[in-house]
Design an enzyme around this catalytic site. Sequence first.
Site, PDB file in Angstrom:
ATOM      1  N   SER A  99      24.917 -47.522  38.291  1.00 33.29           N
ATOM      2  CA  SER A  99      25.962 -47.478  39.320  1.00 33.29           C
ATOM      3  C   SER A  99      25.413 -47.264  40.727  1.00 33.29           C
ATOM      4  O   SER A  99      25.914 -47.894  41.672  1.00 33.29           O
ATOM      5  CB  SER A  99      27.010 -46.421  38.968  1.00 33.29           C
ATOM      6  OG  SER A  99      26.432 -45.155  38.793  1.00 33.29           O
ATOM      7  N   GLU A 117      21.800 -36.359  40.942  1.00 36.09           N
ATOM      8  CA  GLU A 117      21.259 -36.356  39.586  1.00 36.09           C
ATOM      9  C   GLU A 117      20.546 -35.019  39.354  1.00 36.09           C
ATOM     10  O   GLU A 117      19.649 -34.643  40.111  1.00 36.09           O
ATOM     11  CB  GLU A 117      20.286 -37.514  39.376  1.00 36.09           C
ATOM     12  CG  GLU A 117      19.620 -37.532  38.025  1.00 36.09           C
ATOM     13  CD  GLU A 117      20.605 -37.437  36.855  1.00 36.09           C
ATOM     14  OE1 GLU A 117      20.390 -36.598  35.967  1.00 36.09           O
ATOM     15  OE2 GLU A 117      21.589 -38.210  36.852  1.00 36.09           O
ATOM     16  N   ASP A 168      30.887 -39.731  36.411  1.00 37.75           N
ATOM     17  CA  ASP A 168      30.449 -40.373  35.164  1.00 37.75           C
ATOM     18  C   ASP A 168      29.534 -39.416  34.396  1.00 37.75           C
ATOM     19  O   ASP A 168      28.335 -39.671  34.245  1.00 37.75           O
ATOM     20  CB  ASP A 168      29.724 -41.686  35.503  1.00 37.75           C
ATOM     21  CG  ASP A 168      29.137 -42.363  34.283  1.00 37.75           C
ATOM     22  OD1 ASP A 168      29.645 -42.139  33.171  1.00 37.75           O
ATOM     23  OD2 ASP A 168      28.148 -43.106  34.443  1.00 37.75           O
TER      24      ASP A 168
END
Length: 286
Positions: A99, A117, A168
């Site tokens: 993404s 992340e 997500d």
Amino acid sequence: MNYRHGFHAGNHADVLKHVVLLALLEALMRKDAPFFVLDTHAGRGRYLLQGGQAGRTAEAATGILRLAGAKKPPAVIARYLQAVAADNPVDALLVYPGSPLLTAQAMRAQDRLAACELQPEEAAALKDLFARDARVAVHARDGYDAVRALLPPRVDGVRIARGLVLVDPPYEAQDEEYPRVARAVREALERWPQATCAIWYPIKQRRSLQPFFRKLEAIPARSLLLAELLVRPDDSPLRLNGSGMAILNPPWKLDEAIAPALPFLQQKLGETGAATRLEWLKRDVG
């Protein structure tokens, strides 16, 4: 947390998620004003399909690889296939863009992406990927905490009015993850009410998602749209039978843009008993 998205790169869930993501980005690009994207669980951004983690599971074989060479796909699918192809050699599919990479490829010079992340190895790979792209800021941090730290977004002291929050997460501990998602999205829209929030969620047994949907419906948002793809009946709690995207404050006519994609994906990726769903749980009629 031991989850690695590389094992699932290019599977049916990625296909649905990224088709919807690109439709959302296209809607944002209809206006010249800049937009901002916060990707809370960005991963490493690019995944090898022919070896390593993806090669061990081969999930792409029942996802993106089934779409390769599709004849006359709907426009939203064609756009997705072009975006994936742009990161690969001609007539070959060696890597799958995640993404953040798809977002960066779609963005213009004035747009910005913050990609979060938490896992150090994945975050390091993501930083390497975008080392020369000044439009992208990589944050090695918890994406949920980033909602408070990075929203509302500002560039050079100027607030960006429009944009997207993409959530997500891995859903390893689902009883904990769903409430965290709902809290993060509520805070995101409290801090940045004009934003669109798009949440990917897995479907094992659909009825188990009802409490999550009720939490999303209770969030102060103008509208809430669900887009789902089940590649098999949801009669097993032990496998990923499908997935969905819950979109709060979707842009105008997003449902019309993605509607043709769902039956096409059902036909190409589904097994016996496959199904789709495109439903408004809350709709702004003003």
